[in-house]
Design an enzyme around this catalytic site. Structure first.
Site, PDB file in Angstrom:
ATOM      1  N   HIS A   1      -1.308   0.458  -9.747  1.00 15.51           N
ATOM      2  CA  HIS A   1      -1.863  -0.250  -8.778  1.00 15.51           C
ATOM      3  C   HIS A   1      -3.092  -1.462  -9.676  1.00 15.51           C
ATOM      4  O   HIS A   1      -4.278  -1.237  -9.415  1.00 15.51           O
ATOM      5  CB  HIS A   1      -2.577   0.480  -7.588  1.00 15.51           C
ATOM      6  CG  HIS A   1      -3.803  -0.036  -6.523  1.00 15.51           C
ATOM      7  ND1 HIS A   1      -3.804   1.288  -5.389  1.00 15.51           N
ATOM      8  CD2 HIS A   1      -3.740  -1.628  -5.668  1.00 15.51           C
ATOM      9  CE1 HIS A   1      -3.520  -0.222  -3.786  1.00 15.51           C
ATOM     10  NE2 HIS A   1      -4.114  -1.442  -5.013  1.00 15.51           N
TER      11      HIS A   1
ATOM     12  N   GLU B   1      -1.720   8.366  -4.116  1.00 16.92           N
ATOM     13  CA  GLU B   1      -2.176   7.964  -5.338  1.00 16.92           C
ATOM     14  C   GLU B   1      -3.427   8.655  -5.195  1.00 16.92           C
ATOM     15  O   GLU B   1      -4.260   8.349  -4.514  1.00 16.92           O
ATOM     16  CB  GLU B   1      -1.918   6.356  -5.241  1.00 16.92           C
ATOM     17  CG  GLU B   1      -2.451   5.401  -4.791  1.00 16.92           C
ATOM     18  CD  GLU B   1      -2.454   3.979  -4.932  1.00 16.92           C
ATOM     19  OE1 GLU B   1      -1.379   3.358  -4.670  1.00 16.92           O
ATOM     20  OE2 GLU B   1      -3.204   3.354  -4.659  1.00 16.92           O
TER      21      GLU B   1
ATOM     22  N   ARG C   1       1.102  -0.889  -0.661  1.00 18.99           N
ATOM     23  CA  ARG C   1       0.026  -0.113   0.028  1.00 18.99           C
ATOM     24  C   ARG C   1       0.998   0.910  -0.148  1.00 18.99           C
ATOM     25  O   ARG C   1       2.229   1.250   0.248  1.00 18.99           O
ATOM     26  CB  ARG C   1      -1.071   0.479   1.024  1.00 18.99           C
ATOM     27  CG  ARG C   1      -2.230  -0.754   1.556  1.00 18.99           C
ATOM     28  CD  ARG C   1      -3.305   0.157  -0.552  1.00 18.99           C
ATOM     29  NE  ARG C   1      -4.290  -0.208   0.335  1.00 18.99           N
ATOM     30  CZ  ARG C   1      -4.892  -1.267  -0.598  1.00 18.99           C
ATOM     31  NH1 ARG C   1      -3.915  -1.814  -1.534  1.00 18.99           N
ATOM     32  NH2 ARG C   1      -5.857  -2.463  -1.079  1.00 18.99           N
TER      33      ARG C   1
HETATM   34  C1  DGY Z   1      -6.749  -4.842  -3.096  1.00 22.09           C
HETATM   35  O1  DGY Z   1      -6.981  -5.784  -3.007  1.00 22.09           O
HETATM   36  O2  DGY Z   1      -6.085  -4.776  -1.827  1.00 22.09           O
HETATM   37  C2  DGY Z   1      -5.806  -4.348  -4.385  1.00 22.09           C
HETATM   38  O3  DGY Z   1      -4.501  -3.514  -3.963  1.00 22.09           O
HETATM   39  C3  DGY Z   1      -6.503  -3.897  -5.228  1.00 22.09           C
HETATM   40  O4  DGY Z   1      -7.582  -2.353  -5.115  1.00 22.09           O
END
Ligand code: DGY
Length: 328
Positions: A287, A269, A240
């Protein structure tokens, strides 16, 4: 009998939307606008359920303004956009989409590791710019992947998937650091050895971050951690934004304090730290770690199934909190 009203806060596959429309009165957002907190709160009015993605924040203020809300189903395994304690206190079910994206996301983590180590983006940009005039012995010489030491921080399902790929597919020496140690069986399955964060940073050739975001995990990798890594090492973040201090990373890359990085998630982001855009030794992706058609469809379907299961039978399929069941 009127159908319960739900909000689908971002664009999703039309077939999933259609399946929801069989059960609910659906307000959708197929234009895929990213709403402000105020707009999201307004759109939630009168809705008992919502399907969200990581860009919609569900917090105490939104919950207070929407006391009718019963469930929010996130189309993501990560749920740092949810204030889960506030949702529990408000009696709102939270759900996410675990498992369906594990292997796909591990594939991408490994792809990013390889692209980073073997300088795939950097060399492609060079070629596209018309700069390739001749073969040379050290042209884009990168870091070895097979047989190297792979350090994984965050050894949940996706981390384990990356470990198995590294150990079984590429003969890597896998070390990991995690809040809790895996069982002996899982360690054997992943051929992974538990080490301290410091040992991992100092000895890994490739560091991959797959831990969930939390306040404690903020800047797990900052200037001090980057300074501990080998100058030949690479860093991959598919966890993240906020897990890495992006400004410190850009500095370390520019100074060649580490060799390269592969980054799929960013602080703030979709904005990307401008200094990351200036350094050549970084692979940047928007992402997309879970983004295959099959997996994104499975994620959307699971989020939709959570709404149906909870609002019609009082039981979510993949709940994140415990609240009294509620059939609409
Ligand atoms: C998640 O599933 O957490 C991925 O990062 C997609 O947002």
């Amino acid at each position: 009998m009127t159908q319960p009203s739900i909000l689908v806060a971002r664009a999703i596959f039309p077939e999933v939307l259609q399946s929801l429309a069989q059960v609910f009165e659906v307000q959708s957002n197929q234009a895929d606008e990213v709403w402000s907190a105020a707009e999201l709160t307004r759109r939630m009015q009168g809705k008992v359920g919502a399907l969200t993605t990581g860009s919609e924040r569900i917090d105490a203020a939104l919950l207070q303004a929407n006391p009718q809300l019963r469930i929010v189903a996130n189309m993501a395994v990560g749920y740092n956009n949810f204030d889960v304690p506030a949702m529990t206190a408000a009696g709102v079910q939270a759900s996410n989409t675990p498992d369906v994206l594990t292997e796909t996301t591990a594939d991408f983590g490994f792809a990013l590791l390889m692209a980073t180590a073997r300088r795939v983006s950097e060399s492609e940009h060079y070629l596209r710019a018309g700069l390739w005039q001749k073969w040379s012995y050290d042209m884009f010489a990168g870091a070895e992947v097979h047989g190297a030491t792979l350090g994984i921080i965050g050894m949940g399902r996706i981390g384990q998937g990356i470990a198995r790929r590294g150990a079984h597919g590429f003969g890597m020496n896998v070390i990991y650091h995690n809040r809790s140690r895996l069982s002996a069986e899982l360690e054997a399955d992943c051929k992974a050895r538990y080490v301290s964060k410091q040992e991992l940073l100092q000895s890994a050739d490739h560091v991959v971050l797959v831990l969930p975001y939390s306040a404690q995990a903020h800047h797990t990798i900052g200037a001090a951690e980057l300074a501990q890594m080998k100058p030949t090492a690479t860093l991959v973040n598919i966890a993240r934004g906020g897990i890495v201090d992006d400004a410190a990373l850009a500095k370390a890359l520019a100074a060649r304090q580490i060799a390269a990085a592969g980054i799929d998630v960013f602080e703030g982001e979709p904005s990307v730290h401008p200094d990351l855009l200036k350094v050549p030794n970084v692979v940047l992706t928007p992402h997309i770690a879970s983004s295959t058609v099959k997996t994104r469809m499975a994620m959307a379907q699971l989020a939709a199934d959570n709404l149906v299961a909870y609002l019609t039978r009082g039981q979510a399929l993949t709940p994140l909190n415990t609240v009294p069941g509620h059939a609409a």
